[in-house]
Scaffold this motif. Structure first.
Motif, short mmCIF file in Angstrom:
data_model
loop_
_atom_site.label_atom_id
_atom_site.label_comp_id
_atom_site.label_asym_id
_atom_site.label_seq_id
_atom_site.Cartn_x
_atom_site.Cartn_y
_atom_site.Cartn_z
N ARG A 1 1.80 6.67 -6.96
CA ARG A 1 0.78 7.62 -7.41
C ARG A 1 1.17 9.07 -7.09
NH1 ARG A 1 -3.11 3.65 -5.26
NH2 ARG A 1 -3.08 4.87 -3.33
N GLY A 2 2.24 9.26 -6.31
CA GLY A 2 2.67 10.60 -5.97
C GLY A 2 1.98 11.18 -4.76
N GLU A 3 1.26 10.38 -4.01
CA GLU A 3 0.56 10.86 -2.82
C GLU A 3 1.54 11.16 -1.69
OE1 GLU A 3 -2.50 8.10 -1.73
OE2 GLU A 3 -3.39 8.12 -3.73
N ILE A 4 2.65 10.45 -1.64
CA ILE A 4 3.68 10.71 -0.63
C ILE A 4 5.02 10.85 -1.33
CG2 ILE A 4 2.48 9.54 1.28
CD1 ILE A 4 4.20 7.09 0.82
N ASP A 5 5.92 11.65 -0.73
CA ASP A 5 7.24 11.85 -1.35
C ASP A 5 8.22 10.78 -0.87
OD1 ASP A 5 7.63 12.65 1.23
OD2 ASP A 5 8.38 14.65 0.76
N ASP A 6 9.45 10.90 -1.37
CA ASP A 6 10.48 9.90 -1.08
C ASP A 6 10.78 9.82 0.42
OD1 ASP A 6 12.50 8.00 -1.84
OD2 ASP A 6 13.98 9.57 -1.44
N LEU B 1 0.83 -1.21 0.00
CA LEU B 1 0.00 0.00 0.00
C LEU B 1 0.86 1.26 0.00
CD1 LEU B 1 -2.81 1.25 0.16
CD2 LEU B 1 -2.65 1.09 2.64
N ILE B 2 1.91 1.25 0.81
CA ILE B 2 2.82 2.41 0.84
C ILE B 2 3.49 2.58 -0.52
CG2 ILE B 2 4.96 3.30 1.85
CD1 ILE B 2 4.08 1.96 4.48
N GLY B 3 3.89 1.47 -1.14
CA GLY B 3 4.49 1.54 -2.46
C GLY B 3 3.53 2.10 -3.51
N GLU B 4 2.28 1.71 -3.43
CA GLU B 4 1.28 2.22 -4.38
C GLU B 4 1.06 3.73 -4.19
OE1 GLU B 4 -2.21 -0.13 -3.73
OE2 GLU B 4 -1.30 -1.93 -4.61
N ARG B 5 1.00 4.15 -2.93
CA ARG B 5 0.83 5.58 -2.66
C ARG B 5 2.02 6.39 -3.16
NH1 ARG B 5 -0.84 7.22 3.05
NH2 ARG B 5 -1.19 9.14 1.90
#
Length: 81
Positions: free
Chosen positions: A61-66, A54-58
């Motif tokens: 999608r650009g919902e979270i940064d690096d 789930l974190i990888g998908e977010r």
């Protein structure tokens, strides 16, 4: 003709009977464990893997940064112990 001492199951028959009983109970208990896990939704390892996915998908999608992605993965690693 009389066969003294051979009117029942022999020693090997008794051993085979015990092994069959152990196999039967082992399979029955194993099936019960599998049903219990299926009803409960699996083990903890699959939940951690699901969270990583789930974190990888977010992140994809650009919902979270690096930085956020790495921080959350690190939190999962320390929380899984």
């Amino acid at each position: 003709m009389m066969y003294w001492g051979h009117d029942g199951i022999g020693g090997w028959g008794f051993i085979v009977m015990i092994l069959n009983m152990a196999l039967f109970w082992g399979l029955l208990i194993g099936a019960g464990i599998l049903v219990y896990r299926a009803v409960q939704g699996g083990g903890g390892a699959s939940e951690a893997e699901s969270a990583r996915r789930l974190i990888g998908e977010r992140f994809a999608r650009g919902e979270i940064d690096d930085e956020e992605y790495r921080r959350r993965l690190e939190t999962l690693r320390h929380g899984a112990r």
